[in-house]
Scaffold this active site. Structure first.
Site, mmCIF file in Angstrom:
data_model
loop_
_atom_site.group_PDB
_atom_site.id
_atom_site.type_symbol
_atom_site.label_atom_id
_atom_site.label_comp_id
_atom_site.label_asym_id
_atom_site.label_seq_id
_atom_site.Cartn_x
_atom_site.Cartn_y
_atom_site.Cartn_z
ATOM 1 N N ASP A 148 -44.729 9.550 34.236
ATOM 2 C CA ASP A 148 -44.227 10.917 34.255
ATOM 3 C C ASP A 148 -43.764 11.324 35.650
ATOM 4 O OD1 ASP A 148 -43.520 13.130 32.775
ATOM 5 O OD2 ASP A 148 -45.380 14.195 33.166
ATOM 6 N N CYS A 206 -34.791 10.965 7.093
ATOM 7 C CA CYS A 206 -35.535 12.193 7.427
ATOM 8 C C CYS A 206 -34.795 12.999 8.499
ATOM 9 C CB CYS A 206 -36.920 11.800 7.924
ATOM 10 S SG CYS A 206 -37.909 13.192 8.503
ATOM 11 N N CYS A 262 -43.206 16.116 11.984
ATOM 12 C CA CYS A 262 -42.692 14.742 11.843
ATOM 13 C C CYS A 262 -43.626 13.943 10.917
ATOM 14 C CB CYS A 262 -42.628 14.114 13.235
ATOM 15 S SG CYS A 262 -42.195 12.377 13.234
#
Ligand code: B12
Ligand code: SF4
Ligand code: SF4
Length: 387
Positions: A148, A206, A262
């Site tokens: 990160d 999806c 999700c």
């Protein structure tokens, strides 16, 4: 006679790579893989393209210097390979199991924290990677850990190392486990063997994340418009855009909607053993605490989060918007006290958001004393509440 130095290991052997990965797993890393240290061409193109189209808004991070953040050789001269790791921050139900027993009942005026920020998951991720880096160094190689940070596009190296597929929501989804993972790497001069081909797409037809994003920030497959993304807007310094204040709801930091909607992440995430990271505020934060605590307290509680210039005023700003969204009306005395305090605050950015909150809570009468406010942002908010 001195003992003979052992010969350097053959890092290009499959055996050595497997030994390194096995060691990484033994340190608690949930998924590990290896990729080569070539330039991240696709990410480079995407970073420049998104910046040019304005989709990165005012974000720095990896967008500040795309050449640097996509060239592992800049991170470690002579880089040959990258060990990539994913650490789960999943919980065993979809609703705050990380915090069961941690905080008891949420406070009456409760703000929500996204899962990755409820506890510190980056420290254990980095510590485990550091151990692996130490071993590589002992074997004579250079090895530097990144997680990160601005030097590497983490999802791209994770995808290349075969750890997961790109979701349409732009997250990296781990096959059989979903996307509740933080990612980190170590770049090394050891010529390890690449472990796998990229994982096959698992989204199929999806499109749930597109439909469930509260601000329409997923503008194309895997492309986020940061100008609309709540996860960025809660971090971004400045006035919180008026058009997205209601959509912010009760989110103090981060947004999980495109992961909570999700199907593979919800279904498969439960199969990953629940993990509680160290420290951190948990799932719920008392809005009144954020609005009444001093800087030192806020930095102590939330200082691990990305706060521009390490300034907790951005948290207070978010909390004022949340107050305007969730405080019951008519407002009670403590809320009234907080509104009055911020309407006369010396920081005009906070006065401006207090004006909005007062308007939302049906207390436009409180802002009448501000008609001559010298600050243009405050005056703009006053114009909106019809003062
Ligand atoms: C900037 C940043 C943000 C920004 C921008 C996000 C973004 N999508 O770029 C903001 C502040 C909005 C953000 C939000 C979040 N972030 Co963030 N963020 C970063 C950071 C610092 C850089 C990301 C970056 O460089 N993006 C550049 C763009 C160009 O990359 P991209 O959008 O992923 O684009 C790729 C895809 O489009 C893909 N692609 C190309 N072709 C195709 C084709 C198809 C079909 C598909 C599907 C994809 C695809 O290639 C592109 C280039 O690699 C990284 C840490 C790091 N150093 O990498 C963390 C990181 C990406 N964030 C992370 C997390 C956890 C989040 C949040 C979930 C936090 C939260 N709950 O609020 C949200 C998720 C929002 C979202 N849906 O993406 C994790 C992701 C973990 C994972 N499993 O994916 C990372 C890796 C941090 C970490 N080390 O763990 N983040
Ligand atoms: S993090 Fe929230 S606002 Fe951003 S794309 Fe996902 S659902 Fe949309
Ligand atoms: S919600 Fe559906 S389309 Fe979006 S990332 Fe998840 S599986 Fe892929």
């Amino acid at each position: 006679m001195r003992p003979a130095t052992p010969p350097p290991p053959d890092a290009s052997s499959a055996h050595y790579t497997e030994a390194i990965l096995e060691y990484a797993r033994s340190l608690g890393l949930d998924r590990v893989g290896v990729t080569h240290a070539g330039i991240l061409e696709r990410a480079r193109v995407a970073l420049v393209d998104r910046r040019e189209r304005g989709l990165s808004d005012t974000m720095g991070f990896t967008f500040r210097d795309p050449i640097r953040s996509t060239d592992p050789d800049r991170a470690v001269t002579g880089a040959q390979s990258i060990v990539v790791a994913a650490l789960s921050y999943s919980s065993d139900d979809t609703n705050d199991a990380n915090d069961r027993g941690d905080i008891g009942e949420p406070p009456p005026l409760s703000a929500r924290v996204a899962r990755y920020a409820r506890h510190d998951f980056y420290t254990p991720l980095r510590q485990s990677l550091q151990q692996v880096a130490l071993r590589l160094r002992r074997d004579g190689f250079r090895a530097v850990v990144f997680a990160d940070e601005n030097d590497l596009v983490d999802r791209e190296v994770a995808w290349r190392a075969g750890l997961g597929w790109w979701g349409k929501n732009a997250n990296l989804l781990v096959p059989g486990a979903g996307s509740w993972f933080v990612l980190g790497s170590l770049v090394t001069t050891a010529p390890l063997r690449a472990t796998a081909q990229p994982a096959p797409d698992g989204c199929g037809s999806c499109r749930r994340c597109f439909d469930d994003c509260p601000t329409g920030a997923i503008v194309d497959t895997g492309v986020i418009d940061a100008r609309r993304c709540l996860a960025w807007l809660v971090q971004k310094p400045g006035i919180f855009p008026r058009e997205f204040r209601s959509a912010l709801g009760d989110r103090l930091y981060g947004c999980d909607d495109c992961q909570e909607s999700c199907p593979p992440t919800v279904r498969l995430g439960r199969r990953v053993p629940a993990r509680t990271g160290s420290g951190g505020p948990g799932a719920h934060v008392d809005v009144m605490e954020v609005l009444t605590a001093d800087d030192a307290h806020l930095l102590d509680r939330f200082g691990r989060w990305y706060l521009a210039e390490r300034d907790p005023r951005w948290l207070r700003r978010n909390a004022l918007v949340i107050l305007g969204n969730i405080a019951p009306t008519p407002v009670d005395e403590p809320v009234l006290g907080v509104l009055r305090h911020y309407l006369s605050h010396r920081d005009p950015m906070l006065r401006a958001h207090a004006v909005w909150a007062a308007g939302q809570l049906g207390r436009a009468d409180l802002v009448s004393g501000l008609v001559d406010d010298p600050d243009p942002d405050v005056r703009a908010e006053l114009a909106e509440v019809g003062s």
